[in-house]
Design a protein around this motif. Structure first.
Motif, PDB file in Angstrom:
ATOM      1  N   ARG A 473     -28.761   7.881   9.644  1.00 51.13           N
ATOM      2  CA  ARG A 473     -28.140   8.970  10.371  1.00 51.13           C
ATOM      3  C   ARG A 473     -29.176   9.397  11.393  1.00 51.13           C
ATOM      4  N   ILE A 474     -28.741   9.779  12.588  1.00 51.58           N
ATOM      5  CA  ILE A 474     -29.713  10.064  13.644  1.00 51.58           C
ATOM      6  C   ILE A 474     -29.433  11.416  14.282  1.00 51.58           C
ATOM      7  N   LEU A 475     -30.482  12.222  14.389  1.00 47.77           N
ATOM      8  CA  LEU A 475     -30.376  13.475  15.129  1.00 47.77           C
ATOM      9  C   LEU A 475     -31.143  13.306  16.431  1.00 47.77           C
ATOM     10  N   VAL A 476     -30.626  13.890  17.485  1.00 51.21           N
ATOM     11  CA  VAL A 476     -31.330  13.812  18.760  1.00 51.21           C
ATOM     12  C   VAL A 476     -31.877  15.187  19.100  1.00 51.21           C
ATOM     13  N   LEU A 477     -33.162  15.208  19.369  1.00 55.34           N
ATOM     14  CA  LEU A 477     -33.852  16.455  19.668  1.00 55.34           C
ATOM     15  C   LEU A 477     -34.163  16.470  21.153  1.00 55.34           C
ATOM     16  N   LYS A 478     -33.783  17.551  21.813  1.00 57.13           N
ATOM     17  CA  LYS A 478     -34.009  17.631  23.246  1.00 57.13           C
ATOM     18  C   LYS A 478     -34.567  18.995  23.579  1.00 57.13           C
ATOM     19  N   ARG A 479     -35.701  19.055  24.180  1.00 56.23           N
ATOM     20  CA  ARG A 479     -36.385  20.309  24.517  1.00 56.23           C
ATOM     21  C   ARG A 479     -36.307  21.322  23.380  1.00 56.23           C
ATOM     22  N   GLY A 480     -36.613  20.856  22.181  1.00 51.25           N
ATOM     23  CA  GLY A 480     -36.716  21.780  21.059  1.00 51.25           C
ATOM     24  C   GLY A 480     -35.413  22.119  20.380  1.00 51.25           C
ATOM     25  N   ALA A 481     -34.311  21.543  20.819  1.00 47.74           N
ATOM     26  CA  ALA A 481     -33.043  21.861  20.167  1.00 47.74           C
ATOM     27  C   ALA A 481     -32.350  20.570  19.723  1.00 47.74           C
ATOM     28  N   LEU A 482     -31.608  20.642  18.633  1.00 50.42           N
ATOM     29  CA  LEU A 482     -30.841  19.483  18.202  1.00 50.42           C
ATOM     30  C   LEU A 482     -29.576  19.440  19.034  1.00 50.42           C
ATOM     31  N   VAL A 483     -29.369  18.335  19.744  1.00 50.54           N
ATOM     32  CA  VAL A 483     -28.234  18.302  20.664  1.00 50.54           C
ATOM     33  C   VAL A 483     -27.133  17.338  20.225  1.00 50.54           C
ATOM     34  N   ARG A 484     -27.424  16.454  19.282  1.00 47.49           N
ATOM     35  CA  ARG A 484     -26.405  15.453  18.960  1.00 47.49           C
ATOM     36  C   ARG A 484     -26.723  14.888  17.599  1.00 47.49           C
ATOM     37  N   GLU A 485     -25.686  14.599  16.842  1.00 51.23           N
ATOM     38  CA  GLU A 485     -25.877  13.896  15.576  1.00 51.23           C
ATOM     39  C   GLU A 485     -25.050  12.624  15.613  1.00 51.23           C
ATOM     40  N   PHE A 486     -25.672  11.493  15.292  1.00 47.65           N
ATOM     41  CA  PHE A 486     -24.940  10.241  15.165  1.00 47.65           C
ATOM     42  C   PHE A 486     -24.776   9.945  13.688  1.00 47.65           C
ATOM     43  N   LYS A 487     -23.538   9.810  13.217  1.00 44.89           N
ATOM     44  CA  LYS A 487     -23.343   9.374  11.836  1.00 44.89           C
ATOM     45  C   LYS A 487     -22.031   8.634  11.738  1.00 44.89           C
ATOM     46  N   ASN A 488     -22.032   7.601  10.902  1.00 40.91           N
ATOM     47  CA  ASN A 488     -20.808   6.856  10.669  1.00 40.91           C
ATOM     48  C   ASN A 488     -20.126   6.464  11.983  1.00 40.91           C
ATOM     49  N   GLU A 489     -20.903   6.039  12.948  1.00 42.06           N
ATOM     50  CA  GLU A 489     -20.324   5.685  14.241  1.00 42.06           C
ATOM     51  C   GLU A 489     -21.248   4.672  14.911  1.00 42.06           C
ATOM     52  N   PRO A 490     -20.767   4.004  15.908  1.00 42.66           N
ATOM     53  CA  PRO A 490     -21.636   3.034  16.573  1.00 42.66           C
ATOM     54  C   PRO A 490     -22.702   3.734  17.405  1.00 42.66           C
ATOM     55  N   VAL A 491     -23.896   3.131  17.420  1.00 39.43           N
ATOM     56  CA  VAL A 491     -24.982   3.708  18.204  1.00 39.43           C
ATOM     57  C   VAL A 491     -25.792   2.581  18.812  1.00 39.43           C
ATOM     58  N   SER A 492     -26.369   2.818  19.964  1.00 40.91           N
ATOM     59  CA  SER A 492     -27.210   1.801  20.605  1.00 40.91           C
ATOM     60  C   SER A 492     -28.332   2.503  21.344  1.00 40.91           C
ATOM     61  N   LYS A 493     -29.245   1.689  21.831  1.00 40.13           N
ATOM     62  CA  LYS A 493     -30.371   2.229  22.574  1.00 40.13           C
ATOM     63  C   LYS A 493     -29.886   3.103  23.744  1.00 40.13           C
ATOM     64  N   ASP A 494     -28.884   2.576  24.464  1.00 42.64           N
ATOM     65  CA  ASP A 494     -28.394   3.320  25.625  1.00 42.64           C
ATOM     66  C   ASP A 494     -27.771   4.648  25.234  1.00 42.64           C
ATOM     67  N   ARG A 495     -26.995   4.618  24.146  1.00 42.34           N
ATOM     68  CA  ARG A 495     -26.355   5.870  23.725  1.00 42.34           C
ATOM     69  C   ARG A 495     -27.392   6.917  23.338  1.00 42.34           C
ATOM     70  N   LEU A 496     -28.468   6.449  22.685  1.00 39.40           N
ATOM     71  CA  LEU A 496     -29.530   7.385  22.301  1.00 39.40           C
ATOM     72  C   LEU A 496     -30.192   7.964  23.538  1.00 39.40           C
ATOM     73  N   LEU A 497     -30.562   7.086  24.449  1.00 41.45           N
ATOM     74  CA  LEU A 497     -31.244   7.536  25.667  1.00 41.45           C
ATOM     75  C   LEU A 497     -30.379   8.531  26.422  1.00 41.45           C
ATOM     76  N   GLU A 498     -29.106   8.246  26.436  1.00 40.52           N
ATOM     77  CA  GLU A 498     -28.174   9.126  27.145  1.00 40.52           C
ATOM     78  C   GLU A 498     -28.158  10.519  26.511  1.00 40.52           C
ATOM     79  N   ALA A 499     -28.137  10.542  25.176  1.00 39.46           N
ATOM     80  CA  ALA A 499     -28.063  11.837  24.483  1.00 39.46           C
ATOM     81  C   ALA A 499     -29.340  12.639  24.643  1.00 39.46           C
ATOM     82  N   ALA A 500     -30.456  11.940  24.799  1.00 43.33           N
ATOM     83  CA  ALA A 500     -31.731  12.651  24.895  1.00 43.33           C
ATOM     84  C   ALA A 500     -31.945  13.137  26.310  1.00 43.33           C
TER      85      ALA A 500
END
Ligand SMILES: Nc1ncnc2c1ncn2[C@@H]1O[C@H](COP(=O)(O)OP(=O)(O)OP(=O)(O)O)[C@@H](O)[C@H]1O
Ligand SMILES: [Mg+2]
Lengths: 500, 342
Positions: A473-500
């Motif tokens: 499961r992946i949480l994305v942290l951006k400038r000190g805040a949690l902005v996105r959670e990835f779970k039970n869904e497709p994820v890739s390098k690009d999607r992560l970079l985009e969320a951050a």
């Protein structure tokens, strides 16, 4: 590559041993002006050792050493510096108590006629240099207060702009996030156009292929391959490095990866509305037994602070933690350890004792479990030996001083110290930094093992690959805040970079 | 795997003498100094190299030795304790203060039974050590400053207790240990030897001792290993104060009187013994073995200078120069070692 020009640096038959360990055996190496030369090889293959010879750090070795075709012998790093050679070491070697500006000008501060340091000028010029490199930081702030990635960038900037003819970068990107890596590569290309010769060591083979003209592969202290980077591939390089057909080892993670159904096992850690000055805002999440939670974000997004709070090294301004009990925060690292939390920070220097043998480094956190009053050195060594074998730490000698291990092997020791009595919650910051492909794979397997044993594991990283290879499961942290959670869904390098 | 292990072992043997000597510089240099000084004085004065004089030297370094045990712990943690001599002084005065004095001693004191007097004195030095510990760990005052303040505080308490007078009596046990002897061996030498041995055993064979070395070697790493660094630092400050207190009590019995400023030279002597012996001022390296060698270097030097015919003012200068040389070696040895590991 540029065979038309004669090499600026030429090494012939270099052999170097530390005591009885041969770190380099008969290595030839040539470097041309205007060339970026990539260096790859397993942990302990001898890459850093060769570079330290070039940079004058190791002055005792056998073999011929020519600069501009003339035989030379450096007696110290200062000699090498005078000959126009500058190096960024694998271990951060900044002066944390000095200001950013002083670090940039380390050793050649601008002075006036009386020999007094011109502070204003130094600060201005340092600021300008760093800005050219895309770093926006107050030149008069204390370097040690900045995040480790920024410290690394500043050290790189210092070396790149020192005017050296030969620049050596030993795993410079390990603490950087993608945008900084981009900027670094752009700068390297510009320096190449100006005729600088650059050596670039990395375990990220894609980066090596992307930026370098020539690639040299080391294995067991020998040079086993040297090819133009256009004439080789990732698979071929990995095979040359470790011998097995290794393409499978390194996933590229550019395609979608399916995250599993979130686990509903017991909650080990509950974080509630954690805030810390300007670093963290209202962080809440849970980590469960038998789950690997990845926390991804760019450098300076607050990961470092978060990990320190989990281990009681930093106290938050508000918010609580609960590790299988009542919500509170840890007043000290000792309290966190007693509650079953373990941390492997991203900086080796911060958690290892370089002048002590490997076994003392491994046993330090569990001494109270194996002895109440008197030490039991034999048992300590046994425990350490088991960990060293399990993690394949090289050389497998627990009595060796830690400082004699290669960078990647030190990193393994940092992990090993928590594994004998597994904690309830294991927090790993950049767990695979500085490790070769084989070792990374080992770490992935170890983490999976621990997960199967029911530990809650949190992996914090600025490398998308690290998070993707480990997390459920992946949480994305951006400038000190949690902005996105990835779970039970497709994820890739690009999607992560985009969320951050 | 097995083969590479033997290769490394062989390598360490075959490594050659030079790097080994370089890394052992901190242990070798003090020892050579000791041999050199002893040889020099033995050659310069016939009265130096006698069994009697060896006894003198041992007795002369005993009080310093007792104080230096605790100081070794502190310096191994890369801290410093400047209050040792003051705490020794106040503890010595306190034990006399709680003992019935002769009628001509004009101090408004509180006589207690011997055991109680000793207990009160120990409690006093432990409490002062605790104040050092709290200042260092809870408030975060650097030990250099904290113990500088304590040096004054302890001197102040001493002054208030004796008010410029001199006390002579201490409990019987202290008198025996400080000035008596058994089978020709002064008790104070035996106490110093036992305390040095005890310190060595604690540092080498106990978990606490390991923690002391690790905290001194890399405090940040100790913290990231989940050690209670503050507790360990606090403990060494208390240990140092209690050792100083014991040294102070025996010292008072040894000198035969308790008065203000009686221990002033012991601050420098104790620090010098630890550092001259080769314990690193940066922490993590050294130990009681080094301190013992350092004590002998100082003892031989102080004693030997009395046996040869030189200006007594010059002696002070010579001591200073020797101390400087030892400090240079101490710092230099650290660098060499770092280089050997690099
Ligand atoms: N100062 C030292 N003393 C003894 N042995 C050393 C020393 N430095 C390096 N070695 C040994 O030399 C070998 C090569 O180490 P080196 O640091 O060059 O590896 P590396 O290729 O840079 O590995 P990594 O990717 O882990 O950084 C290793 O076996 C290491 O243990
Ligand atoms: Mg290396």
């Amino acid at each position: 590559m540029r065979e038309d020009r004669s090499p600026i640096l030429e090494l012939q038959g270099i052999t170097k041993s530390f005591g009885g360990v041969e770190a380099l055996r008969g290595v030839d190496f040539a470097l041309h002006p205007g060339e970026i030369h990539g260096l790859v090889g397993e942990n302990g293959a001898g890459k850093s050792t060769l570079m330290k010879i070039i940079a004058g750090v190791h002055s005792e070795f056998s073999g011929r050493f020519l600069i501009d075709g003339k035989e030379t012998h450096f007696r110290s790093a200062r000699d090498a510096h005078a000959a126009g050679i500058a190096m960024v070491h694998q271990e951060l070697s900044v002066a944390p108590d000095l200001t950013v500006a002083e670090n940039v000008f380390l050793g050649n501060q601008p002075t006036n006629r009386l020999g007094l340091v011109q502070w204003r000028r130094m600060a201005r010029e340092a600021g300008e240099q760093l800005a050219r490199f895309g770093i926006d930081v107050d030149p008069m702030s204390r370097l040690g207060d900045l995040p480790i990635g920024l410290q690394q960038l500043i050290e790189i900037a210092r070396v790149l702009f020192s005017g050296a003819r030969i620049v050596i970068l030993d795993e410079p990107t390990s603490a950087l996030s993608p945008p900084e890596v981009e900027r670094l590569f752009a700068t390297l290309r510009r320096l190449r156009e100006e005729g600088t010769a650059i050596v670039f060591i990395s375990h990220f083979i894609e980066d090596i292929l992307l930026v370098s003209d020539m690639v040299t592969v080391f294995r067991n202290g020998r040079k086993v391959a040297e090819t133009p980077s256009t004439a080789t591939s990732k698979g071929a390089l990995i095979e040359a490095m470790i011998g097995r057909g290794g393409e499978a080892l390194e996933h590229s993670y550019s395609d979608d990866l399916m995250l599993p159904q979130p686990s509903d096992s017991s909650v080990i850690l509950k974080v509630d509305q954690l805030s810390l000055a300007r670093s963290l805002k209202d962080i809440s999440f849970e980590a469960r037994a038998g789950e690997v939670l990845g926390i991804y974000g760019f450098m300076g997004c607050g990961q470092q602070e978060l990990s320190r709070i989990l281990f009681g090294k930093l106290q938050p301004d508000s918010g609580t933690l609960a590790v299988g009990g009542t919500p509170k925060t840890f007043a000290s690292t000792a309290a966190a350890r007693r509650a079953g939390v373990a941390l492997v920070p991203e900086s080796r220097r911060a958690m290892l004792f370089h002048q002590e043998p490997v076994y003392k480094n491994i046993s330090i956190s569990i001494l109270d479990r194996i002895s109440s009053l008197l030490l039991k050195p034999a048992q300590e060594r046994d425990i350490a030996q088991r960990q060293v074998e399990q993690l394949q730490i090289r050389p497998p000698v627990v009595g060796l001083d830690l400082g004699m291990l290669s960078g990647g092997n030190q990193q393994k020791v940092a992990l090993a110290k928590w594994l004998t009595y597994p904690p309830k919650l294991l927090v790993l910051c950049e767990p695979t930094r500085g490790m070769d492909v084989g070792a990374k794979n080992d770490v992935i397997n170890i983490v999976r093992d621990l997960r199967a044993k029911g530990l809650a594991i949190i992996v914090l990283s600025t490398e998308p690959e690290t998070v993707l290879s480990l997390a459920d499961r992946i949480l994305v942290l951006k400038r000190g805040a949690l902005v996105r959670e990835f779970k039970n869904e497709p994820v890739s390098k690009d999607r992560l970079l985009e969320a951050a | 795997m097995a083969s590479s292990e033997t290769a490394v072992a062989a390598g360490q043997r075959a490594r050659g003498l030079a790097p080994f000597l370089r890394s052992q510089m901190r242990n070798i240099a003090p020892f050579l100094t000791l041999i050199f000084l002893s040889g020099f004085f033995a050659f310069a004065s016939p009265s130096f190299a006698t069994l009697d004089n060896l006894g003198n030297i041992l007795t002369q370094v005993s009080v310093t030795g007792i104080i230096a045990v605790g100081l070794t712990f502190v310096i191994l943690c890369a801290e410093i304790d400047l209050s040792i001599a003051s705490i020794a002084n106040v503890t010595g005065i306190a034990v006399a203060y709680f003992t019935l004095q002769e009628s001509y001693v004009n101090i408004p004191n509180i006589p207690l039974p011997g055991a109680a007097a000793i207990l009160m004195a120990i409690l006093l030095c432990a409490a002062l050590g605790l104040v050092n510990a709290l200042g260092l760990t809870v408030i975060g005052i650097p030990s250099f400053i904290m113990t500088l303040a304590m040096m004054q505080i302890a001197a102040g308490i001493s002054a208030m207790l004796v008010r410029g007078q001199i006390a002579y009596k201490v409990p019987g046990l202290i008198t025996t240990l400080g000035s008596g002897s058994i089978g020709g061996i002064p008790w104070i030498v035996i106490v110093a030897a036992i305390m040095l041995l005890g310190g060595h055993l604690v540092l080498t064979y106990t978990r606490f001792g390991r923690y002391v070395y690790m905290v001194g070697g890399n405090r940040e790493a100790a913290e990231y290993s989940g050690l209670n660094v503050k507790l360990i630092l606090g403990a060494v400050m208390v240990i140092s104060a209690v050792c100083s207190g014991i040294g102070g009590m025996l010292g008072v019995a040894h000198f035969g009187s308790a008065q203000q400023n009686e221990f002033d030279t012991y601050l420098l002597d104790s620090i010098a013994a630890v550092v001259v012996g080769g314990t690193s001022l940066f922490g993590g390296r050294g130990g009681i073995g080094n301190t013992i060698v350092g004590l002998f270097v100082l003892g031989v030097l102080n004693n030997g200078l009395d046996h040869v015919n030189i200006d007594s003012f010059l002696k002070i200068l010579i001591r200073g120069l020797i101390l400087l040389a030892a400090l240079v070696i101490n710092v230099y040895a650290q660098r060499l070692r770092e280089k050997a590991v690099d």
